[in-house]
Every structure is written in structure tokens, then in C-alpha cells.
Design a protein around this motif. Structure first.
Motif, PDB file in Angstrom:
ATOM      1  N   ASN A  22       1.352   2.934   5.185  1.00 37.30           N
ATOM      2  CA  ASN A  22       1.133   1.548   5.593  1.00 37.30           C
ATOM      3  C   ASN A  22       0.450   1.467   6.953  1.00 37.30           C
ATOM      4  O   ASN A  22      -0.408   0.604   7.164  1.00 37.30           O
ATOM      5  CB  ASN A  22       2.444   0.775   5.622  1.00 37.30           C
ATOM      6  CG  ASN A  22       2.913   0.387   4.253  1.00 37.30           C
ATOM      7  OD1 ASN A  22       2.127   0.218   3.333  1.00 37.30           O
ATOM      8  ND2 ASN A  22       4.215   0.240   4.101  1.00 37.30           N
ATOM      9  N   SER A  23       0.804   2.347   7.875  1.00 37.24           N
ATOM     10  CA  SER A  23       0.152   2.353   9.183  1.00 37.24           C
ATOM     11  C   SER A  23      -1.335   2.626   9.047  1.00 37.24           C
ATOM     12  O   SER A  23      -2.162   1.934   9.656  1.00 37.24           O
ATOM     13  CB  SER A  23       0.786   3.413  10.093  1.00 37.24           C
ATOM     14  OG  SER A  23       2.135   3.120  10.332  1.00 37.24           O
ATOM     15  N   PRO A  37       0.815  -1.229   0.000  1.00 37.01           N
ATOM     16  CA  PRO A  37       0.000   0.000   0.000  1.00 37.01           C
ATOM     17  C   PRO A  37       0.845   1.275   0.000  1.00 37.01           C
ATOM     18  O   PRO A  37       0.550   2.232  -0.719  1.00 37.01           O
ATOM     19  CB  PRO A  37      -0.823  -0.099   1.285  1.00 37.01           C
ATOM     20  CG  PRO A  37      -0.833  -1.534   1.634  1.00 37.01           C
ATOM     21  CD  PRO A  37       0.458  -2.100   1.124  1.00 37.01           C
ATOM     22  N   GLY A  38       1.901   1.291   0.786  1.00 39.20           N
ATOM     23  CA  GLY A  38       2.769   2.459   0.839  1.00 39.20           C
ATOM     24  C   GLY A  38       3.537   2.682  -0.446  1.00 39.20           C
ATOM     25  O   GLY A  38       3.724   3.823  -0.882  1.00 39.20           O
ATOM     26  N   ASP A  39       3.985   1.599  -1.070  1.00 35.61           N
ATOM     27  CA  ASP A  39       4.701   1.723  -2.344  1.00 35.61           C
ATOM     28  C   ASP A  39       3.789   2.278  -3.434  1.00 35.61           C
ATOM     29  O   ASP A  39       4.197   3.142  -4.219  1.00 35.61           O
ATOM     30  CB  ASP A  39       5.270   0.374  -2.781  1.00 35.61           C
ATOM     31  CG  ASP A  39       6.536   0.013  -2.035  1.00 35.61           C
ATOM     32  OD1 ASP A  39       7.232   0.934  -1.563  1.00 35.61           O
ATOM     33  OD2 ASP A  39       6.832  -1.193  -1.932  1.00 35.61           O
ATOM     34  N   ILE A  40       2.561   1.791  -3.483  1.00 39.58           N
ATOM     35  CA  ILE A  40       1.604   2.289  -4.478  1.00 39.58           C
ATOM     36  C   ILE A  40       1.327   3.772  -4.257  1.00 39.58           C
ATOM     37  O   ILE A  40       1.323   4.563  -5.196  1.00 39.58           O
ATOM     38  CB  ILE A  40       0.304   1.465  -4.438  1.00 39.58           C
ATOM     39  CG1 ILE A  40       0.571   0.047  -4.932  1.00 39.58           C
ATOM     40  CG2 ILE A  40      -0.790   2.122  -5.268  1.00 39.58           C
ATOM     41  CD1 ILE A  40      -0.585  -0.906  -4.715  1.00 39.58           C
ATOM     42  N   ALA A  82      -4.145  -0.393   9.567  1.00 37.12           N
ATOM     43  CA  ALA A  82      -5.081  -0.134  10.665  1.00 37.12           C
ATOM     44  C   ALA A  82      -6.518  -0.148  10.145  1.00 37.12           C
ATOM     45  O   ALA A  82      -7.425  -0.703  10.779  1.00 37.12           O
ATOM     46  CB  ALA A  82      -4.767   1.203  11.323  1.00 37.12           C
ATOM     47  N   PHE A  83      -6.742   0.430   8.967  1.00 39.26           N
ATOM     48  CA  PHE A  83      -8.065   0.431   8.353  1.00 39.26           C
ATOM     49  C   PHE A  83      -8.505  -0.987   8.001  1.00 39.26           C
ATOM     50  O   PHE A  83      -9.640  -1.385   8.276  1.00 39.26           O
ATOM     51  CB  PHE A  83      -8.054   1.322   7.103  1.00 39.26           C
ATOM     52  CG  PHE A  83      -9.372   1.392   6.400  1.00 39.26           C
ATOM     53  CD1 PHE A  83     -10.424   2.106   6.941  1.00 39.26           C
ATOM     54  CD2 PHE A  83      -9.565   0.726   5.206  1.00 39.26           C
ATOM     55  CE1 PHE A  83     -11.647   2.168   6.306  1.00 39.26           C
ATOM     56  CE2 PHE A  83     -10.779   0.783   4.545  1.00 39.26           C
ATOM     57  CZ  PHE A  83     -11.828   1.500   5.099  1.00 39.26           C
ATOM     58  N   ILE A  84      -7.614  -1.760   7.414  1.00 39.17           N
ATOM     59  CA  ILE A  84      -7.929  -3.144   7.070  1.00 39.17           C
ATOM     60  C   ILE A  84      -8.209  -3.966   8.332  1.00 39.17           C
ATOM     61  O   ILE A  84      -9.146  -4.777   8.369  1.00 39.17           O
ATOM     62  CB  ILE A  84      -6.793  -3.764   6.231  1.00 39.17           C
ATOM     63  CG1 ILE A  84      -6.760  -3.096   4.860  1.00 39.17           C
ATOM     64  CG2 ILE A  84      -6.948  -5.282   6.108  1.00 39.17           C
ATOM     65  CD1 ILE A  84      -5.532  -3.421   4.040  1.00 39.17           C
TER      66      ILE A  84
END
Length: 58
Positions: free
Chosen positions: A42-43, A18-21, A47-49
Motif C-alpha cells: 500500500n505504501s 492494492p495490498g489485499d489484491i 506513493a506511486f498514485i
């Protein structure tokens, strides 16, 4: 040991995805502290997931 390393690398790539995207989408380069932005994104994403998973399971 080689197989364990490749599994670990694959797992790490999934966690950082997610962070890379997001960094690629907003154009953050390595020189612009990409790792810090990726960690923040990413955090939030995981956390959302996690919150969605808990909401679905309850």
C-alpha cells in the motif's frame, strides 16, 4: 453513528485494496504477517498514485 462507521469501513477498504489484491495474488496468509506485506504494498501503491497525480497536475 452506524452510517459514519459504514462510510469509514468503505473508505478503509478502498485504501487497503492494492495490498489485499497483491497479498491474494502472491498467497500471503494471515499467519504469514499479511498486514506487514499489505502495508508495504500500500505504501508503494499510494506513493506511486500520488506521484502520478502531482505529475499530471503540474
Amino acid at each position: 453513528m452506524g452510517h459514519a462507521t459504514s462510510v469509514l469501513n468503505a473508505f478503509t477498504a478502498v485504501l487497503l485494496l492494492p495490498g489485499d489484491i497483491a497479498c491474494d495474488a502472491i498467497g500471503v496468509a494471515k499467519a504469514d504477517n499479511r498486514d506487514l506485506v499489505r502495508m508495504l504494498i500500500n505504501s508503494f501503491a499510494w506513493a506511486f498514485i500520488g506521484a502520478l497525480a502531482v505529475a499530471v497536475l503540474i
